[in-house]
Design a protein around this motif. Structure first.
Motif, PDB file in Angstrom:
ATOM      1  N   ARG A  26       0.796  -1.235   0.000  1.00  0.00           N
ATOM      2  CA  ARG A  26       0.000   0.000   0.000  1.00  0.00           C
ATOM      3  C   ARG A  26       0.829   1.286   0.000  1.00  0.00           C
ATOM      4  NH1 ARG A  26      -5.443  -1.107   3.214  1.00  0.00           N
ATOM      5  NH2 ARG A  26      -5.570  -3.328   2.831  1.00  0.00           N
ATOM      6  N   PRO A  27       1.647   1.502  -1.014  1.00  0.00           N
ATOM      7  CA  PRO A  27       2.351   2.783  -1.070  1.00  0.00           C
ATOM      8  C   PRO A  27       1.343   3.923  -1.234  1.00  0.00           C
ATOM      9  CG  PRO A  27       2.651   1.558  -3.110  1.00  0.00           C
ATOM     10  CD  PRO A  27       1.945   0.652  -2.154  1.00  0.00           C
ATOM     11  N   LYS A  28       1.712   5.080  -0.728  1.00  0.00           N
ATOM     12  CA  LYS A  28       0.803   6.232  -0.734  1.00  0.00           C
ATOM     13  C   LYS A  28       0.281   6.542  -2.130  1.00  0.00           C
ATOM     14  CE  LYS A  28       0.483  11.085   0.692  1.00  0.00           C
ATOM     15  NZ  LYS A  28      -0.824  11.159   0.119  1.00  0.00           N
ATOM     16  N   ARG A  29       1.138   6.462  -3.128  1.00  0.00           N
ATOM     17  CA  ARG A  29       0.735   6.757  -4.502  1.00  0.00           C
ATOM     18  C   ARG A  29      -0.406   5.849  -4.945  1.00  0.00           C
ATOM     19  NH1 ARG A  29       1.377   4.149  -8.893  1.00  0.00           N
ATOM     20  NH2 ARG A  29       2.878   2.684  -8.053  1.00  0.00           N
ATOM     21  N   LEU A  30      -0.313   4.576  -4.603  1.00  0.00           N
ATOM     22  CA  LEU A  30      -1.345   3.613  -4.989  1.00  0.00           C
ATOM     23  C   LEU A  30      -2.635   3.855  -4.219  1.00  0.00           C
ATOM     24  CD1 LEU A  30      -2.103   1.106  -6.661  1.00  0.00           C
ATOM     25  CD2 LEU A  30      -1.287  -0.265  -4.751  1.00  0.00           C
ATOM     26  N   VAL A  31      -2.530   4.108  -2.939  1.00  0.00           N
ATOM     27  CA  VAL A  31      -3.716   4.375  -2.125  1.00  0.00           C
ATOM     28  C   VAL A  31      -4.422   5.626  -2.644  1.00  0.00           C
ATOM     29  CG1 VAL A  31      -4.540   4.970   0.183  1.00  0.00           C
ATOM     30  CG2 VAL A  31      -2.810   3.178  -0.112  1.00  0.00           C
ATOM     31  N   ASP A  32      -3.648   6.666  -2.987  1.00  0.00           N
ATOM     32  CA  ASP A  32      -4.233   7.890  -3.538  1.00  0.00           C
ATOM     33  C   ASP A  32      -4.926   7.618  -4.872  1.00  0.00           C
ATOM     34  OD1 ASP A  32      -3.279   9.257  -1.353  1.00  0.00           O
ATOM     35  OD2 ASP A  32      -1.574  10.148  -2.413  1.00  0.00           O
ATOM     36  N   GLN A  33      -4.284   6.790  -5.712  1.00  0.00           N
ATOM     37  CA  GLN A  33      -4.881   6.471  -7.006  1.00  0.00           C
ATOM     38  C   GLN A  33      -6.195   5.704  -6.824  1.00  0.00           C
ATOM     39  OE1 GLN A  33      -2.806   3.640  -9.501  1.00  0.00           O
ATOM     40  NE2 GLN A  33      -3.582   4.639 -11.345  1.00  0.00           N
ATOM     41  N   MET A  34      -6.221   4.753  -5.924  1.00  0.00           N
ATOM     42  CA  MET A  34      -7.445   3.987  -5.676  1.00  0.00           C
ATOM     43  C   MET A  34      -8.554   4.895  -5.152  1.00  0.00           C
ATOM     44  SD  MET A  34      -7.111   0.944  -6.625  1.00  0.00           S
ATOM     45  CE  MET A  34      -5.689   0.376  -7.506  1.00  0.00           C
ATOM     46  N   SER A  35      -8.171   5.854  -4.322  1.00  0.00           N
ATOM     47  CA  SER A  35      -9.150   6.812  -3.817  1.00  0.00           C
ATOM     48  C   SER A  35      -9.716   7.638  -4.960  1.00  0.00           C
ATOM     49  CB  SER A  35      -8.494   7.713  -2.774  1.00  0.00           C
ATOM     50  OG  SER A  35      -9.394   8.691  -2.353  1.00  0.00           O
ATOM     51  N   THR A  36      -8.857   8.062  -5.881  1.00  0.00           N
ATOM     52  CA  THR A  36      -9.300   8.815  -7.053  1.00  0.00           C
ATOM     53  C   THR A  36     -10.261   7.985  -7.901  1.00  0.00           C
ATOM     54  OG1 THR A  36      -7.218  10.035  -7.120  1.00  0.00           O
ATOM     55  CG2 THR A  36      -8.514   9.990  -9.147  1.00  0.00           C
ATOM     56  N   LEU A  37     -10.011   6.683  -7.966  1.00  0.00           N
ATOM     57  CA  LEU A  37     -10.860   5.794  -8.753  1.00  0.00           C
ATOM     58  C   LEU A  37     -12.162   5.441  -8.028  1.00  0.00           C
ATOM     59  CD1 LEU A  37      -8.147   3.353 -10.143  1.00  0.00           C
ATOM     60  CD2 LEU A  37      -9.268   5.247 -11.338  1.00  0.00           C
ATOM     61  N   GLY A  38     -12.278   5.863  -6.779  1.00  0.00           N
ATOM     62  CA  GLY A  38     -13.480   5.580  -6.015  1.00  0.00           C
ATOM     63  C   GLY A  38     -13.492   4.206  -5.379  1.00  0.00           C
ATOM     64  N   LEU A  39     -12.305   3.605  -5.231  1.00  0.00           N
ATOM     65  CA  LEU A  39     -12.202   2.284  -4.615  1.00  0.00           C
ATOM     66  C   LEU A  39     -11.660   2.416  -3.202  1.00  0.00           C
ATOM     67  CD1 LEU A  39     -10.609   0.349  -7.600  1.00  0.00           C
ATOM     68  CD2 LEU A  39     -12.983   0.285  -6.863  1.00  0.00           C
ATOM     69  N   ASP A  91     -10.108   9.272 -15.679  1.00  0.00           N
ATOM     70  CA  ASP A  91      -8.663   9.164 -15.518  1.00  0.00           C
ATOM     71  C   ASP A  91      -8.064   8.639 -16.824  1.00  0.00           C
ATOM     72  OD1 ASP A  91      -6.052   8.911 -14.654  1.00  0.00           O
ATOM     73  OD2 ASP A  91      -6.427   7.094 -13.488  1.00  0.00           O
ATOM     74  N   TYR A  92      -7.872   9.552 -17.768  1.00  0.00           N
ATOM     75  CA  TYR A  92      -7.408   9.156 -19.101  1.00  0.00           C
ATOM     76  C   TYR A  92      -5.909   8.891 -19.140  1.00  0.00           C
ATOM     77  CZ  TYR A  92     -12.068  10.761 -20.162  1.00  0.00           C
ATOM     78  OH  TYR A  92     -13.422  10.909 -20.159  1.00  0.00           O
ATOM     79  N   LYS A  93      -5.191   9.243 -18.089  1.00  0.00           N
ATOM     80  CA  LYS A  93      -3.763   8.908 -18.020  1.00  0.00           C
ATOM     81  C   LYS A  93      -3.562   7.498 -17.492  1.00  0.00           C
ATOM     82  CE  LYS A  93      -0.978  12.008 -16.322  1.00  0.00           C
ATOM     83  NZ  LYS A  93      -0.404  13.016 -15.428  1.00  0.00           N
ATOM     84  N   GLY A  94      -4.470   7.004 -16.691  1.00  0.00           N
ATOM     85  CA  GLY A  94      -4.333   5.663 -16.111  1.00  0.00           C
ATOM     86  C   GLY A  94      -4.895   4.557 -16.986  1.00  0.00           C
ATOM     87  N   ALA A  95      -5.761   4.905 -17.921  1.00  0.00           N
ATOM     88  CA  ALA A  95      -6.404   3.885 -18.755  1.00  0.00           C
ATOM     89  C   ALA A  95      -5.467   3.225 -19.770  1.00  0.00           C
ATOM     90  CB  ALA A  95      -7.623   4.478 -19.453  1.00  0.00           C
TER      91      ALA A  95
END
Length: 116
Positions: A26-39, A91-95
């Motif tokens: 659970r690195p912060k970057r991943l947790v933040d990304q999941m939060s952005t994705l609504g997960l 999130d068109y950069k993550g797709a």
């Protein structure tokens, strides 16, 4: 064709296991990304287990073709869901990375079917 499947499956399994490791640490970057994705972060271990199962199935598919096909289909569905989740929130950069991994998983299905 089997050698191609073996190489691509080994590479995809490496990617899946590295990603699963991140889901558990659970690195912060991943947790933040999941939060952005609504997960919620509680989903991360489930995603990690799914990735480990996919990697294991791809490798086991070296010896038992139907399991390799099933694992490749499962990995394909996993990444289709990832693409959809990224697009759902704009999130068109993550797709695109998830879309590339989807294409590789589809190729794995085709390669293993061709080598039965």
């Amino acid at each position: 064709m089997f050698i191609t499947y073996a190489i691509v499956a080994a590479l995809m399994s490496t990617v899946l296991l590295a990603s699963a490791g991140a889901k558990f640490t659970r690195p912060k970057r991943l947790v933040d990304q999941m939060s952005t994705l609504g997960l919620p972060s509680t989903v991360l271990p489930l995603l990690g287990v799914a990735q480990i199962a996919g990697a294991g199935g791809l490798i086991a598919g070296f010896w038992w073709g139907p399991l390799g096909i099933a694992a490749a289909v499962g990995v394909t569905l996993y990444f289709v869901g990832a693409v959809a989740t990224h697009l759902r929130v704009g999130d068109y950069k993550g797709a695109p990375p998830a879309a590339v991994l989807t294409a590789v998983a589809v190729a794995l299905v085709a390669l293993r079917v061709a080598t039965l």
